[in-house]
Design a protein around this motif. Sequence first.
Motif, mmCIF file in Angstrom:
data_model
loop_
_atom_site.group_PDB
_atom_site.id
_atom_site.type_symbol
_atom_site.label_atom_id
_atom_site.label_comp_id
_atom_site.label_asym_id
_atom_site.label_seq_id
_atom_site.Cartn_x
_atom_site.Cartn_y
_atom_site.Cartn_z
ATOM 1 N N PRO A 166 0.792 -1.231 0.000
ATOM 2 C CA PRO A 166 0.000 0.000 0.000
ATOM 3 C C PRO A 166 0.826 1.283 0.000
ATOM 4 O O PRO A 166 0.304 2.343 -0.355
ATOM 5 C CB PRO A 166 -0.817 -0.109 1.288
ATOM 6 N N THR A 167 2.104 1.205 0.383
ATOM 7 C CA THR A 167 2.913 2.433 0.463
ATOM 8 C C THR A 167 3.924 2.566 -0.669
ATOM 9 O O THR A 167 4.737 3.487 -0.655
ATOM 10 C CB THR A 167 3.655 2.498 1.812
ATOM 11 N N ALA A 168 3.874 1.674 -1.664
ATOM 12 C CA ALA A 168 4.830 1.748 -2.767
ATOM 13 C C ALA A 168 4.626 3.031 -3.565
ATOM 14 O O ALA A 168 3.500 3.440 -3.843
ATOM 15 C CB ALA A 168 4.661 0.539 -3.682
ATOM 16 N N ALA A 169 5.722 3.673 -3.915
ATOM 17 C CA ALA A 169 5.720 4.882 -4.749
ATOM 18 C C ALA A 169 4.978 6.058 -4.118
ATOM 19 O O ALA A 169 4.479 6.930 -4.812
ATOM 20 C CB ALA A 169 5.124 4.576 -6.131
ATOM 21 N N ILE A 170 4.914 6.080 -2.790
ATOM 22 C CA ILE A 170 4.281 7.188 -2.076
ATOM 23 C C ILE A 170 5.362 7.947 -1.316
ATOM 24 O O ILE A 170 6.251 7.332 -0.712
ATOM 25 C CB ILE A 170 3.206 6.673 -1.094
ATOM 26 N N ASP A 171 5.303 9.272 -1.323
ATOM 27 C CA ASP A 171 6.340 10.035 -0.636
ATOM 28 C C ASP A 171 6.236 9.848 0.882
ATOM 29 O O ASP A 171 5.239 9.342 1.397
ATOM 30 C CB ASP A 171 6.298 11.515 -1.023
ATOM 31 N N LEU A 172 7.290 10.246 1.577
ATOM 32 C CA LEU A 172 7.448 9.937 2.993
ATOM 33 C C LEU A 172 6.277 10.404 3.848
ATOM 34 O O LEU A 172 5.730 9.641 4.652
ATOM 35 C CB LEU A 172 8.751 10.554 3.509
ATOM 36 N N LEU A 173 5.849 11.649 3.685
ATOM 37 C CA LEU A 173 4.775 12.190 4.508
ATOM 38 C C LEU A 173 3.463 11.456 4.245
ATOM 39 O O LEU A 173 2.764 11.064 5.193
ATOM 40 C CB LEU A 173 4.608 13.683 4.242
ATOM 41 N N GLU A 174 3.121 11.251 2.982
ATOM 42 C CA GLU A 174 1.879 10.558 2.660
ATOM 43 C C GLU A 174 1.939 9.099 3.079
ATOM 44 O O GLU A 174 0.925 8.514 3.481
ATOM 45 C CB GLU A 174 1.575 10.669 1.162
ATOM 46 N N ARG A 175 3.120 8.499 3.002
ATOM 47 C CA ARG A 175 3.271 7.112 3.451
ATOM 48 C C ARG A 175 2.900 6.974 4.914
ATOM 49 O O ARG A 175 2.139 6.075 5.302
ATOM 50 C CB ARG A 175 4.712 6.657 3.245
#
Length: 236
Positions: A166-175
């Motif tokens: 679910p967190t692939a290719a998501i920036d740090l804050l949004e992750r």
Amino acid sequence: MTVLTLEHVNRRHRQGSSERVVLSDISMDLHAGELLAVLGTRRSGRSTLLRVAAGIEPTDGGTVSFMGQTLAGSDGYALGGGIGYCRRPPGDTGAHDVLDESMVAQLARGIPRATARTQTFAALERVGASECATRLPRELDSAETIRVAIARSLVLKPSLLVLDEPTAAIDLLERDRVLALLRSLADEGMAVLISTGEATALSGADRALSLSDGELRGSLAPELATVVPLRRGATG
């Protein structure tokens, strides 16, 4: 309450005359209110494990049980009937907006359109994606796409939510915000199972298991759980 049980599960992938062992003698339990993360490198079998756990892919041995009922030969019958499976879809070129696309599963079950619309919008609000309702799926960024995918599952009120990376290719804050959302769903009583290729995506998990060479390692028993804290400031 135990929601999901895997007992001595094996899975092999065949291509022509070759065969690769993907899962070897996998046993684990997942309880209501628990967030469990499976960590593995590419081709480790983590996606296969999640598909098997959701009843999408069969086993080559062993049993998978959901709420005490075996999923063997289910052909995915539990999807939408207690199990929500989320995987970020490829780019969508459809002409329908997110709200209409997210209503499809409810309409297929005979839910009146007005009711489906209300419930879908409430699910989008719950995951922090209400502003996506009138946009086209292809207009969403990676974080918005996974939030919408979660909302689509939530409208069917699953007891188990399964999410492949679910967190692939998501920036740090949004992750961190997505992980906080999953943590909050588990805190509300849902069993949540995720896969990841990054140790940084383990925040908020009750347990983290590693998968390599077809073998699952870590704290297999829920009573040995230690919650990995979320970073300060993360919200759902």
